[in-house]
Design a protein around this motif. Sequence first.
Motif, PDB file in Angstrom:
ATOM      1  N   ASP A  89      35.429  33.708  37.468  1.00  0.00           N
ATOM      2  CA  ASP A  89      35.080  34.990  36.843  1.00  0.00           C
ATOM      3  C   ASP A  89      35.363  35.017  35.340  1.00  0.00           C
ATOM      4  O   ASP A  89      35.415  36.093  34.733  1.00  0.00           O
ATOM      5  N   HIS A 126      34.878  37.834  32.472  1.00  0.00           N
ATOM      6  CA  HIS A 126      34.703  39.124  33.157  1.00  0.00           C
ATOM      7  C   HIS A 126      36.078  39.677  33.542  1.00  0.00           C
ATOM      8  O   HIS A 126      36.455  39.655  34.725  1.00  0.00           O
ATOM      9  N   LEU A 164      28.877  37.859  40.727  1.00  0.00           N
ATOM     10  CA  LEU A 164      28.119  37.225  39.638  1.00  0.00           C
ATOM     11  C   LEU A 164      26.834  36.588  40.153  1.00  0.00           C
ATOM     12  O   LEU A 164      25.778  36.712  39.520  1.00  0.00           O
TER      13      LEU A 164
END
Length: 165
Positions: A15, A18, A61
């Motif tokens: 991630d 993010h 995602l």
Amino acid sequence: MKSFDTLIMGMVEHDAGHPKLIQHFLKVYEFARLIGKAEHLEENSQFTLETAAVVHDIGILAAKRKYGSGAGKYQEQEGPAEAEKLLSGLGWPSAVIKRVVYLVGHHHTYTDIDGMDYQILVEADFLVNLLENESSLDAKKTAYERIFKTESGKKIFQMLYPESV
């Protein structure tokens, strides 16, 4: 047992860029860990729960890339393969991977919850989502009535959102 530090760093890497996703799974992980311990889950169920909590949103995602949306139904579609890939790569036990893949593929489905690991994962995710989504008082009340079943989850909910009970 495998190292949660290694798993968490794997998810942070997954991630990367993010921070909201990273902070979200860390909060869900900690609430799930806490509720599981308070509910006295046996060791393997606790390990499975904690693993699922770390990776529960791993499909966001991929869902955004594929569908232009990270909505729950798309997370449930894209997340299992992503979770299996990460966990297999880290050498997680196959039986744990199988259950975690199931949980990732169902964590936005609130009917037919088939185990304490599933119930606690859903409760932990709600504890965090209600705040992050700035949910209304009515939404909080409804979540409490419909979702929360464990005594520990209810207690934490009541402490976080006392106006809702």
